[in-house]
Scaffold this active site. Structure first.
Site, PDB file in Angstrom:
ATOM      1  N   HIS A  19       4.890 -12.425   9.198  1.00 39.08           N
ATOM      2  CA  HIS A  19       6.172 -11.893   8.590  1.00 39.08           C
ATOM      3  C   HIS A  19       7.302 -13.305   8.389  1.00 39.08           C
ATOM      4  N   TYR A  60       9.631 -16.154   5.378  1.00 43.95           N
ATOM      5  CA  TYR A  60      11.044 -16.676   5.164  1.00 43.95           C
ATOM      6  C   TYR A  60      10.856 -18.454   5.184  1.00 43.95           C
ATOM      7  N   HIS A 119       4.353  -6.598  -4.917  1.00 43.96           N
ATOM      8  CA  HIS A 119       5.707  -7.097  -4.245  1.00 43.96           C
ATOM      9  C   HIS A 119       5.573  -8.587  -3.951  1.00 43.96           C
ATOM     10  N   PHE A 120       4.436  -9.103  -3.597  1.00 41.16           N
ATOM     11  CA  PHE A 120       4.629 -10.539  -3.068  1.00 41.16           C
ATOM     12  C   PHE A 120       4.358 -11.610  -4.273  1.00 41.16           C
ATOM     13  N   HIS A 121       3.788 -11.232  -5.358  1.00 42.36           N
ATOM     14  CA  HIS A 121       3.730 -12.143  -6.534  1.00 42.36           C
ATOM     15  C   HIS A 121       5.362 -12.225  -7.283  1.00 42.36           C
ATOM     16  N   ARG A 164      -5.521  -2.513  -2.866  1.00 45.97           N
ATOM     17  CA  ARG A 164      -5.505  -4.055  -3.240  1.00 45.97           C
ATOM     18  C   ARG A 164      -6.907  -4.377  -2.960  1.00 45.97           C
ATOM     19  N   ARG A 165      -7.399  -5.858  -2.977  1.00 45.70           N
ATOM     20  CA  ARG A 165      -8.481  -6.280  -2.607  1.00 45.70           C
ATOM     21  C   ARG A 165      -9.937  -5.640  -2.884  1.00 45.70           C
TER      22      ARG A 165
HETATM   23 FE1  HAS Z   1       7.400  -8.853   2.059  1.00 45.68          FE
HETATM   24  C1  HAS Z   1       4.606  -7.461   2.623  1.00 45.68           C
HETATM   25  C2  HAS Z   1       9.022  -6.428   3.674  1.00 45.68           C
HETATM   26  C3  HAS Z   1      10.404 -10.375   1.813  1.00 45.68           C
HETATM   27  C4  HAS Z   1       5.947 -11.794   1.043  1.00 45.68           C
HETATM   28  N1  HAS Z   1       5.380  -9.511   1.876  1.00 45.68           N
HETATM   29  C5  HAS Z   1       4.300  -8.919   2.251  1.00 45.68           C
HETATM   30  C6  HAS Z   1       3.343  -9.538   1.944  1.00 45.68           C
HETATM   31  C7  HAS Z   1       3.789 -10.630   1.432  1.00 45.68           C
HETATM   32  C8  HAS Z   1       5.193 -10.591   1.476  1.00 45.68           C
HETATM   33  C9  HAS Z   1       2.730 -12.240   0.999  1.00 45.68           C
HETATM   34  O1  HAS Z   1       8.309  -4.130   5.754  1.00 45.68           O
HETATM   35  C10 HAS Z   1       1.647  -9.063   2.021  1.00 45.68           C
HETATM   36  C11 HAS Z   1       1.092  -9.524   3.323  1.00 45.68           C
HETATM   37  C12 HAS Z   1      -0.223  -8.839   3.225  1.00 45.68           C
HETATM   38  O2  HAS Z   1      -1.224  -9.700   2.650  1.00 45.68           O
HETATM   39  O3  HAS Z   1      -0.637  -8.078   3.804  1.00 45.68           O
HETATM   40  N2  HAS Z   1       9.502  -8.286   2.489  1.00 45.68           N
HETATM   41  C13 HAS Z   1       9.871  -7.297   3.255  1.00 45.68           C
HETATM   42  C14 HAS Z   1      11.308  -7.106   3.281  1.00 45.68           C
HETATM   43  C15 HAS Z   1      11.667  -8.301   2.866  1.00 45.68           C
HETATM   44  C16 HAS Z   1      10.582  -9.248   2.239  1.00 45.68           C
HETATM   45  C17 HAS Z   1      12.051  -6.344   3.997  1.00 45.68           C
HETATM   46  N3  HAS Z   1       8.215 -10.794   1.367  1.00 45.68           N
HETATM   47  C18 HAS Z   1       9.461 -10.976   1.322  1.00 45.68           C
HETATM   48  C19 HAS Z   1       9.762 -12.690   0.953  1.00 45.68           C
HETATM   49  C20 HAS Z   1       8.171 -12.973   0.750  1.00 45.68           C
HETATM   50  C21 HAS Z   1       7.439 -11.903   1.024  1.00 45.68           C
HETATM   51  C22 HAS Z   1      10.739 -13.414   0.895  1.00 45.68           C
HETATM   52  C23 HAS Z   1       7.856 -14.296   0.391  1.00 45.68           C
HETATM   53  C24 HAS Z   1       8.381 -15.191   0.069  1.00 45.68           C
HETATM   54  N4  HAS Z   1       6.867  -7.151   2.977  1.00 45.68           N
HETATM   55  C25 HAS Z   1       7.677  -6.249   3.763  1.00 45.68           C
HETATM   56  C26 HAS Z   1       6.667  -5.402   4.280  1.00 45.68           C
HETATM   57  C27 HAS Z   1       5.363  -5.773   3.976  1.00 45.68           C
HETATM   58  C28 HAS Z   1       5.488  -6.977   3.161  1.00 45.68           C
HETATM   59  C29 HAS Z   1       7.040  -4.236   5.161  1.00 45.68           C
HETATM   60  C30 HAS Z   1       4.134  -4.855   4.449  1.00 45.68           C
HETATM   61  C31 HAS Z   1       3.700  -3.870   3.628  1.00 45.68           C
HETATM   62  C32 HAS Z   1       2.045  -3.348   3.905  1.00 45.68           C
HETATM   63  O4  HAS Z   1       2.018  -2.265   3.977  1.00 45.68           O
HETATM   64  O5  HAS Z   1       1.319  -4.266   3.975  1.00 45.68           O
HETATM   65  C33 HAS Z   1      13.269  -8.797   2.668  1.00 45.68           C
HETATM   66  O6  HAS Z   1      13.249 -10.088   3.166  1.00 45.68           O
HETATM   67  C34 HAS Z   1      13.637  -8.911   1.079  1.00 45.68           C
HETATM   68  C35 HAS Z   1      15.120  -9.039   1.158  1.00 45.68           C
HETATM   69  C36 HAS Z   1      15.585  -9.465  -0.306  1.00 45.68           C
HETATM   70  C37 HAS Z   1      16.475  -9.079  -1.099  1.00 45.68           C
HETATM   71  C38 HAS Z   1      16.929  -9.462  -2.422  1.00 45.68           C
HETATM   72  C39 HAS Z   1      18.038 -10.479  -2.560  1.00 45.68           C
HETATM   73  C40 HAS Z   1      18.224 -10.896  -3.766  1.00 45.68           C
HETATM   74  C41 HAS Z   1      18.495 -12.162  -4.181  1.00 45.68           C
HETATM   75  C42 HAS Z   1      18.714 -12.832  -5.603  1.00 45.68           C
HETATM   76  C43 HAS Z   1      20.035 -12.462  -6.159  1.00 45.68           C
HETATM   77  C44 HAS Z   1      20.016 -13.029  -7.510  1.00 45.68           C
HETATM   78  C45 HAS Z   1      20.872 -13.319  -8.203  1.00 45.68           C
HETATM   79  C46 HAS Z   1      20.934 -13.809  -9.629  1.00 45.68           C
HETATM   80  C47 HAS Z   1      22.472 -13.573  -7.693  1.00 45.68           C
HETATM   81  C48 HAS Z   1      17.641  -8.031  -0.355  1.00 45.68           C
HETATM   82  C49 HAS Z   1      18.979 -13.261  -3.016  1.00 45.68           C
HETATM   83  C50 HAS Z   1      21.794 -13.333 -10.514  1.00 45.68           C
HETATM   84  C51 HAS Z   1      21.403 -14.216 -11.908  1.00 45.68           C
HETATM   85  C52 HAS Z   1      22.463 -13.961 -12.846  1.00 45.68           C
HETATM   86  C53 HAS Z   1      22.119 -14.604 -14.297  1.00 45.68           C
HETATM   87  C54 HAS Z   1      23.500 -13.034 -13.018  1.00 45.68           C
HETATM   88  C1  HEM Z   2      -3.814 -11.881  -4.788  1.00 49.51           C
HETATM   89  C2  HEM Z   2      -3.183 -12.670  -9.544  1.00 49.51           C
HETATM   90  C3  HEM Z   2      -0.485 -16.517  -8.418  1.00 49.51           C
HETATM   91  C4  HEM Z   2      -0.523 -15.596  -3.703  1.00 49.51           C
HETATM   92  C5  HEM Z   2      -3.700 -11.808  -6.094  1.00 49.51           C
HETATM   93  C6  HEM Z   2      -4.207 -10.650  -6.758  1.00 49.51           C
HETATM   94  C7  HEM Z   2      -4.200 -10.825  -8.010  1.00 49.51           C
HETATM   95  C8  HEM Z   2      -3.560 -11.965  -8.462  1.00 49.51           C
HETATM   96  C9  HEM Z   2      -4.598  -9.917  -9.434  1.00 49.51           C
HETATM   97  C10 HEM Z   2      -4.714  -9.327  -6.121  1.00 49.51           C
HETATM   98  C11 HEM Z   2      -6.072  -9.264  -5.766  1.00 49.51           C
HETATM   99  C12 HEM Z   2      -6.632  -8.288  -5.180  1.00 49.51           C
HETATM  100  O1  HEM Z   2      -6.036  -7.725  -4.073  1.00 49.51           O
HETATM  101  O2  HEM Z   2      -7.946  -8.047  -5.043  1.00 49.51           O
HETATM  102  C13 HEM Z   2      -2.547 -13.751  -9.681  1.00 49.51           C
HETATM  103  C14 HEM Z   2      -2.142 -14.359 -10.910  1.00 49.51           C
HETATM  104  C15 HEM Z   2      -1.483 -15.654 -10.651  1.00 49.51           C
HETATM  105  C16 HEM Z   2      -1.168 -15.725  -9.166  1.00 49.51           C
HETATM  106  C17 HEM Z   2      -2.675 -13.999 -12.413  1.00 49.51           C
HETATM  107  C18 HEM Z   2      -0.798 -16.762 -11.747  1.00 49.51           C
HETATM  108  C19 HEM Z   2      -1.495 -17.257 -12.399  1.00 49.51           C
HETATM  109  C20 HEM Z   2      -0.233 -16.552  -7.340  1.00 49.51           C
HETATM  110  C21 HEM Z   2       0.595 -17.428  -6.625  1.00 49.51           C
HETATM  111  C22 HEM Z   2       0.730 -17.256  -5.199  1.00 49.51           C
HETATM  112  C23 HEM Z   2      -0.334 -16.106  -5.004  1.00 49.51           C
HETATM  113  C24 HEM Z   2       1.621 -18.439  -7.223  1.00 49.51           C
HETATM  114  C25 HEM Z   2       1.399 -17.698  -4.021  1.00 49.51           C
HETATM  115  C26 HEM Z   2       2.016 -18.774  -4.121  1.00 49.51           C
HETATM  116  C27 HEM Z   2      -1.318 -14.510  -3.747  1.00 49.51           C
HETATM  117  C28 HEM Z   2      -2.045 -14.165  -2.434  1.00 49.51           C
HETATM  118  C29 HEM Z   2      -2.868 -12.909  -2.613  1.00 49.51           C
HETATM  119  C30 HEM Z   2      -2.614 -12.811  -3.980  1.00 49.51           C
HETATM  120  C31 HEM Z   2      -1.428 -14.422  -0.890  1.00 49.51           C
HETATM  121  C32 HEM Z   2      -3.469 -12.171  -1.598  1.00 49.51           C
HETATM  122  C33 HEM Z   2      -4.984 -12.449  -1.271  1.00 49.51           C
HETATM  123  C34 HEM Z   2      -5.431 -11.338  -0.408  1.00 49.51           C
HETATM  124  O3  HEM Z   2      -5.386 -10.221  -0.773  1.00 49.51           O
HETATM  125  O4  HEM Z   2      -6.343 -11.757   0.436  1.00 49.51           O
HETATM  126  N1  HEM Z   2      -3.285 -12.716  -7.046  1.00 49.51           N
HETATM  127  N2  HEM Z   2      -1.952 -14.809  -8.805  1.00 49.51           N
HETATM  128  N3  HEM Z   2      -0.751 -15.766  -6.242  1.00 49.51           N
HETATM  129  N4  HEM Z   2      -1.800 -13.627  -4.648  1.00 49.51           N
HETATM  130 FE1  HEM Z   2      -2.333 -14.154  -6.728  1.00 49.51          FE
HETATM  131 CU    CU Z   3       6.703  -8.809   6.429  1.00 45.31          CU
END
Ligand code: HAS
Ligand code: HEM
Ligand code: CU
Length: 575
Positions: A235, A239, A386-388, A449-450
């Site tokens: 997790h 960050y 979520h994570f894309h 997934r996967r």
């Molecule tokens: Fe997540 C699963 C909960 C943030 C990445 N997360 C994943 C996985 C990845 C990932 C890769 O609780 C999958 C792992 C796997 O392969 O199984 N995640 C959270 C929570 C947050 C969160 C509570 N995740 C991230 C971030 C990631 C990321 C950041 C990557 C960089 N996530 C989970 C949970 C799972 C999970 C469970 C497990 C689920 C499962 O069942 O497997 C929080 O940190 C999110 C807080 C973010 C916000 C948004 C703030 C918005 C901002 C932008 C503001 C925009 C402005 C623009 C101001 C509250 C800062 C305005 C513009 C104008 C022009 C007006």
């Molecule tokens: C998994 C598409 C770019 C990180 C996947 C899956 C798809 C996908 C369809 C799901 C596969 C599955 O669950 O069977 C794409 C496309 C991309 C892209 C079309 C852009 C051309 C990226 C980028 C990142 C990323 C930029 C991270 C920097 C991952 C990860 C997984 C994943 C971590 C999970 C692999 C796993 O479950 O083991 N992607 N992706 N992808 N992608 Fe991407």
């Molecule tokens: Cu997490």
């Protein structure tokens, strides 16, 4: 603005460019190696998206033995390798420049080569189809020892940079007693301190358990213990991926938008909260794992909601900076001000699009974090949805934006095409939004997934109900493929370009001023309360110690009970 004056390349151009700042070269190596890894990783993404549209292209790809070999490459290269290189380069260069200290180049290059040797080892294993483990490499799946040793070296390389930056900062503190650390350096040190604590789980998992096991020195590994160690890091690593983007949003974007940092102290506070709260929440990836106490799962769920707070602070604080910038350009109204922002600048636009994608990304995270709701989406397509839009867009698109100014800064070569850069950003954004809509929707229907659809059975009823979202995933993959081609074309044309601008015309590092600084300069003083808060926040070692203590309390009971009840199992090779 007028184009920068150019000079023709002198005899040994590259070295002259680095003259004065030789750390530019090692930074460039980190960034470009990371981007090359991303290029390979991203090339596989559209094939996976087509798989989700039930179109099987894998039968025509002799170099991939299976869908899962491709998915392993995709996950490892994008999420683990690209990010680690890019962040190591960025969070070495920026804090050193902010502090005005040159890093030890021998150490920096040692980190680069440690990582690179590790990545080559791991890549060899995955490309040879000997480590088709996906990027989570859960035992009892067992791959070649080269993969685990390589992964360990990748982490060790990043930790070398972490220690170097922290040591440089402590040296700076000694020489500048009583001074406040410049914001970018402060945030970088906090991020590296967080990573030092967070990476421990992965290091122990790989070094103590997986490497000896894959070498045949031990007979078995306890999968639950390994998964718990993995998610301890897994997790917090998210960050580690997103905080460098936050650094850019807080401290660089305001100047790029033509404004100031709305609140310097808010930025510091949110990074301290990340240092404290990033790690003791990993159990939210294991709600469905039996054998872990529901009590600790619930406690870590509550802490997960708490770690959302600094992201909310960031959203409002960075949003305020953007509004200030727009007002400085004559903007006004509730939303009308957004029109005054510099949308024609790809550095700005790519970052703001990344931020916008992070709003639904964060909202989805809060759903995942809720123990009860997660049971509906865990292991479904919702999760890659979520994570894309978090790591795949908030992080990656911000890194694109950074590459649009930082590569020109490091090489003194102008960005090859502003227009193409803008197109790549917009297409990446829309591609990922469509992708996320499709995948979240599929997840709610229950599409796992996967999953290699051509090889899966028993899904036909579900697929028939998910035709529209599955098609969206396929379409988004094509949009993203175009975005990636445009992005890498701009980058390679820039890097291979022959024109270099003169030293005076070098793109500056956009360190922004804060509103408080500007007001102080204007003679308005500053709030003594805020000055006091900044002094407290300055003691990062205290927060480091608190973070360690908190993580011990939140994890030690679980690890003790896992270690006292070991269930080691032998390795499996399922591919
Ligand atoms: Fe997540 C699963 C909960 C943030 C990445 N997360 C994943 C996985 C990845 C990932 C890769 O609780 C999958 C792992 C796997 O392969 O199984 N995640 C959270 C929570 C947050 C969160 C509570 N995740 C991230 C971030 C990631 C990321 C950041 C990557 C960089 N996530 C989970 C949970 C799972 C999970 C469970 C497990 C689920 C499962 O069942 O497997 C929080 O940190 C999110 C807080 C973010 C916000 C948004 C703030 C918005 C901002 C932008 C503001 C925009 C402005 C623009 C101001 C509250 C800062 C305005 C513009 C104008 C022009 C007006
Ligand atoms: C998994 C598409 C770019 C990180 C996947 C899956 C798809 C996908 C369809 C799901 C596969 C599955 O669950 O069977 C794409 C496309 C991309 C892209 C079309 C852009 C051309 C990226 C980028 C990142 C990323 C930029 C991270 C920097 C991952 C990860 C997984 C994943 C971590 C999970 C692999 C796993 O479950 O083991 N992607 N992706 N992808 N992608 Fe991407
Ligand atoms: Cu997490």
């Amino acid at each position: 603005t007028a184009p920068p004056p150019t000079v023709s390349a002198p005899a040994s151009p590259a070295e002259q460019v680095y003259f004065g700042h030789p750390e530019k070269k090692v930074t460039l190596y980190f960034l470009v190696t990371g981007l090359l890894m991303l290029l390979i990783g991203v090339a596989i993404g559209p094939l996976q998206a087509l798989n989700y549209a039930n179109i099987d292209v894998y039968q025509y790809l002799p170099f991939l033995k299976s869908y899962y070999q491709g998915l392993s490459l995709h996950g490892v290269l994008n999420a683990l390798v690209f990010t680690t290189y890019f962040i190591s380069g960025l969070l070495l260069y920026l804090p050193c420049r902010a502090l005005g200290v040159r890093p030890n180049l021998v150490v920096a290059w040692a980190a680069y080569w440690t990582m690179t040797i590790g990545v080559l080892m791991a890549a060899w294993a995955v490309l040879g189809n000997n480590a088709t483990l996906l990027y989570t490499f859960y035992p009892p799946l067992q791959g070649s020892p080269l993969f685990y040793i390589g992964a360990a070296l990748l982490v060790v390389g990043s930790l070398i940079i972490a220690v170097q930056v922290i040591v440089i900062w402590t040296g700076w503190k000694r020489q500048h007693p009583g001074e406040t650390t410049p914001l970018v350096a402060y945030m970088s040190v906090a991020t590296w301190m967080m990573w030092v604590i967070a990476s421990l789980g992965l290091v122990v998992e790989v070094v103590v358990f997986l490497i000896p096991w894959s070498l045949g020195w031990t007979k078995g590994v306890d999968p639950l213990l390994a998964r718990t160690l993995f998610w301890y890091t897994g997790h917090a690593i998210v960050y580690f991926w997103v905080l460098p983007a936050y650094i850019s949003w807080y401290a660089l974007l305001p100047r790029q938008a033509g404004g100031v940092i709305a609140s310097d102290s808010m930025a510091r506070l949110s990074f301290v909260l990340f240092l404290l709260l990033s790690t003791p929440v990993g159990l939210h990836h294991q709600y469905s794992d039996t054998g872990l106490s529901i009590g600790w799962k619930t406690v870590q769920m509550l802490l997960t909601f708490l770690v959302v707070v600094p992201s909310m602070l960031t959203a409002f604080s960075v949003g305020a900076s953007l509004e200030l910038a727009a007002q400085a350009r004559g903007g006004g109204g509730y939303f009308g001000w957004t029109r005054r922002l510099p949308w024609k600048d790809p550095v700005f636009t790519a970052q703001v699009l990344a931020m916008i994608s992070f709003i639904p990304g964060g909202a989805g995270g809060i759903v995942n974090a809720s123990l009860a709701l997660d049971t509906a989406v865990h292991n479904t397509a919702w999760i890659p949805g979520h994570f894309h839009i978090t790591v795949g867009t908030a992080t990656t698109l911000t890194f694109f934006a950074i590459s649009f100014w930082l590569l020109p800064h490091l090489t003194r070569k102008p960005l090859a095409s502003v227009k193409m850069a803008l197109w790549s950003a917009w297409l990446w954004f829309w591609g990922m939004i469509i992708f996320a809509v499709g995948m979240h929707w599929e997840g709610l229907i229950g599409i796992p997934r996967r999953t290699y659809f051509a090889g899966a059975t028993g899904l036909s009823e579900m697929i028939s109900r998910a035709q529209v979202p599955l098609a969206l995933t396929g379409i988004s993959g094509m949009v993203l493929a175009v975005a990636a081609v445009l992005y890498f074309t701009v980058i390679f044309r820039t890097l291979l370009g022959r024109t270099r601008v003169s030293a005076q015309a070098e793109v500056p590092i956009p360190f922004s001023q804060s509103l408080a600084e500007v007001e102080a300069l204007a003679g308005n003083g500053g709030s003594p309360k805020i000055a006091g808060a900044v002094r407290v926040l300055e003691r990062l070692w205290v927060f480091f110690a608190l973070a360690l203590a908190l993580v011990l309390v939140m994890y030690l009971p679980t690890f003790i009970s896992l270690l006292l009840n070991p269930h080691p199992v032998p390795g499996l090779r399922l591919w």
